[in-house]
Design an enzyme around this catalytic site. Structure first.
Site, PDB file in Angstrom:
ATOM      1  N   LYS A 187      -1.959  11.509  -8.989  1.00  0.00           N
ATOM      2  CA  LYS A 187      -3.135  10.649  -9.093  1.00  0.00           C
ATOM      3  C   LYS A 187      -3.732  10.644 -10.494  1.00  0.00           C
ATOM      4  O   LYS A 187      -4.603   9.828 -10.800  1.00  0.00           O
ATOM      5  CB  LYS A 187      -4.218  11.105  -8.105  1.00  0.00           C
ATOM      6  CG  LYS A 187      -3.776  11.136  -6.648  1.00  0.00           C
ATOM      7  CD  LYS A 187      -3.460   9.753  -6.120  1.00  0.00           C
ATOM      8  CE  LYS A 187      -3.133   9.789  -4.636  1.00  0.00           C
ATOM      9  NZ  LYS A 187      -2.709   8.455  -4.128  1.00  0.00           N
ATOM     10  N   ASP A 206       3.462   7.516  -4.308  1.00  0.00           N
ATOM     11  CA  ASP A 206       3.208   8.487  -5.380  1.00  0.00           C
ATOM     12  C   ASP A 206       3.130   9.927  -4.866  1.00  0.00           C
ATOM     13  O   ASP A 206       2.820  10.844  -5.625  1.00  0.00           O
ATOM     14  CB  ASP A 206       1.938   8.130  -6.158  1.00  0.00           C
ATOM     15  CG  ASP A 206       0.673   8.222  -5.306  1.00  0.00           C
ATOM     16  OD1 ASP A 206       0.778   8.504  -4.099  1.00  0.00           O
ATOM     17  OD2 ASP A 206      -0.422   8.008  -5.865  1.00  0.00           O
ATOM     18  N   GLY A 263       1.510  -0.390  -3.072  1.00  0.00           N
ATOM     19  CA  GLY A 263       0.644  -1.459  -3.576  1.00  0.00           C
ATOM     20  C   GLY A 263      -0.239  -1.077  -4.734  1.00  0.00           C
ATOM     21  O   GLY A 263      -0.987  -1.903  -5.247  1.00  0.00           O
ATOM     22  N   GLY A 264      -0.164   0.204  -5.175  1.00  0.00           N
ATOM     23  CA  GLY A 264      -1.097   0.680  -6.197  1.00  0.00           C
ATOM     24  C   GLY A 264      -0.670   0.392  -7.616  1.00  0.00           C
ATOM     25  O   GLY A 264       0.515   0.376  -7.945  1.00  0.00           O
ATOM     26  N   GLY A 313      -6.459  -1.876   1.515  1.00  0.00           N
ATOM     27  CA  GLY A 313      -6.179  -0.500   1.913  1.00  0.00           C
ATOM     28  C   GLY A 313      -4.944  -0.386   2.791  1.00  0.00           C
ATOM     29  O   GLY A 313      -4.436  -1.373   3.310  1.00  0.00           O
ATOM     30  N   HIS A 314      -4.463   0.856   2.976  1.00  0.00           N
ATOM     31  CA  HIS A 314      -3.221   1.032   3.736  1.00  0.00           C
ATOM     32  C   HIS A 314      -3.412   0.841   5.231  1.00  0.00           C
ATOM     33  O   HIS A 314      -2.436   0.764   5.969  1.00  0.00           O
ATOM     34  CB  HIS A 314      -2.575   2.389   3.436  1.00  0.00           C
ATOM     35  CG  HIS A 314      -3.534   3.528   3.287  1.00  0.00           C
ATOM     36  ND1 HIS A 314      -4.310   3.981   4.319  1.00  0.00           N
ATOM     37  CD2 HIS A 314      -3.835   4.303   2.207  1.00  0.00           C
ATOM     38  CE1 HIS A 314      -5.052   4.999   3.896  1.00  0.00           C
ATOM     39  NE2 HIS A 314      -4.788   5.209   2.618  1.00  0.00           N
TER      40      HIS A 314
END
Length: 503
Positions: free
Chosen positions: A391, A252, A117-118, A221-222
């Site tokens: 990241k 990622d 979802g990022g 959030g996850h």
């Protein structure tokens, strides 16, 4: 005065009473909860009829989360730091103690889920982060698909790949996965919840309509994984297909591949939940960690730590491990828990600022916090190679370098690397965004023998550059440094107009 106007005035006055107050009084909490519920009901009525039912379910879930948040503000409960202990040997098991296995046992009952979802906004990525090319012109999704497809082909099994997207990445993901249609892999996507941001001052939802701009909404959030699996029907479908175990990780994290030793350990030990942890370094001091609290295992995030204990939390002496967010979940146990009332995951309050400077709050949860709800749940202390997240552009440089090669979608550290650890890479603000990072390298330098690299300022690298030992490159304001093609820097400080100092 018209009745509606009277109600508006009363509500506004009520909101003013608790602005800027850290705690919420009981009568204020009741009034605010009711007002918020009314706002959410109005939001549901503005939704497209085709999606209104699903949207209503999301708003009901948010309402419960919001109510818990208000209750916690009222009670102002905090963890008792003196009751926090490091986990014992039964609560965190070394990876080396797991059974050796190479066969397909258990794989027929496994599914793989990637949290997808990022957006990667910290790297300046506008679309789905998983669409970024990270190695040999392949994207995160390309590598994930290769990994699962190789697993299926090698062991003649059918492990499905599930992608949990957000409203930010769903359309991008659907477009990208079309190219995998002919490959030996079943791919399912589902959209996680979309929750409304709340104003920091009033604690009310920001949007007025279901169709309001994306800036008023957020993926929570996850930790939303569990409710979304239920609401979308994916959990029931997996169980109907005979799947009993789910391996969850971030898209990622290029080290998060299916590990049959961990899967077999889960089966043999009857563990309902496993969390992969790894040894903490200075770069990981903010990462969530496992603790023992009142004789049970829990996840502790830095946002939950009292201000006067943050340094203790960051200490490697007491908290030696951190959560990689690689999770293994027993699906039958998850079904039992969700049917029995679900989970009250610890709330993470994430403050944000809008583009016009208004303070808002996102109420989020972490998937790892679910560990306290499962039987025989524990951690596995895995090698660092299972935690290779991207990241930042500093991480990306490492992955793109000659330290790693690709085989069937998996990263393998070069045998030419003398040490098992990777170098520390710190790139400055000129390299922060992907659009700035890429043109600064004609080709990624050779860093097989690099220990530490720091680069600040306007610096560009030519082709065939080799970096060894400790290398620091500093271009002052208004200066530009070009590292020439074929240059070898070993234990050097480079500054000014290519002034070199031996370190």
């Amino acid at each position: 005065m018209p009745r509606a106007h009277v109600q508006l005035v009363l509500r506004t006055a009520s909101f003013r009473r608790f602005r800027h107050r850290k705690a919420v009084r009981p009568n204020e909490r009741s009034a605010l909860a009711k007002s918020t519920q009314n706002d959410l009901s109005r939001l549901v009525r503005t939704a497209d009829p085709a999606v209104r039912k699903a949207f209503d379910v999301e708003m009901q879930s948010f309402s419960k989360l919001h109510a818990r948040y208000l209750a916690e503000k009222e009670n102002r409960e905090q963890l008792d730091w003196d009751r926090i202990k490091s986990p014992n040997d039964r609560q965190v098991i070394p990876y080396g103690h797991l059974p050796q296995i190479t066969g397909p046992e258990g794989l027929s009952k496994l599914a793989v889920l990637k949290v997808n979802g990022g957006l990667g906004t910290s790297m300046g990525i506008s679309g789905a982060k998983s669409a970024l090319e990270v190695k040999d012109r392949l994207t995160f999704l390309d590598l994930i698909v290769q990994q699962v497809e190789h697993l299926n082909t090698t062991h003649k099994v059918d492990v499905p790949l599930i992608l949990m997207t957000s409203f930010n990445t769903h359309d991008d993901t659907l477009r990208i996965i079309k190219k995998y249609v002919s490959q030996r892999i079943s791919i399912t996507t589902f959209n996680q919840s979309r929750y409304p941001r709340i104003w920091k001052e009033t604690l009310q939802p920001c949007p007025k309509y279901a169709s309001d701009d994306k800036k008023h909404w957020y993926p929570p959030g996850h930790g939303d994984l569990y409710e979304s699996l239920v609401h979308t029907g994916v959990l029931d479908r997996l169980l109907a297909e005979g799947k009993e175990y789910l391996f969850v990780s971030n898209s990622d994290n290029l080290g998060a591949v299916v590990d049959q030793r961990i899967l077999q350990h889960m089966i043999d030990s009857d563990a309902e939940f496993l969390m992969e942890v790894t040894d903490k370094t200075k770069a990981d001091v903010k990462g969530g960690t496992l603790i023992e609290y009142d004789s049970s295992i829990r996840l502790l995030e830095i946002a939950q730590v009292p201000a006067d204990h943050v340094d203790d939390f960051k200490s490697v002496r007491k908290f030696k491990i951190f959560n990689t967010n690689n999770l293994w979940i027993n699906l039958r146990a998850l079904k039992r828990i969700m049917d029995g009332g679900g989970m009250d995951l610890d709330i993470i309050v994430n403050p944000k600022m809008t583009d016009n400077g208004q303070a808002v709050i996102q109420l989020e949860t972490a998937a790892g916090a679910a560990i306290k709800h499962f039987n025989n749940a524990h951690g596995i202390n895995v090698p660092r190679s299972r935690f290779l997240p991207v990241k930042s552009c500093s991480d990306l440089l490492l992955i793109k370098s000659d330290i790693y090669s690709l085989q069937n979608g998996r990263l393998h550290m070069s045998e030419s690397r003398m040490f098992g650890s990777v170098p520390v890479i710190k790139l400055g603000d000129h390299f922060k965004k992907i659009t700035d990072f890429q043109p600064r390298f004609k080709k990624i330098p050779n860093i097989i023998d690099l220990d530490h690299l720091t680069v600040t300022g306007d610096v560009h690298f030519g082709r065939g550059v080799t970096l060894r030992g400790t290398v620091i490159v500093v271009a002052n304001e208004g200066q530009r440094i070009d590292i020439p093609d074929g240059c070898v820097l070993e234990n050097r400080l480079v500054s000014g107009n290519l002034n070199m100092t031996e370190l």
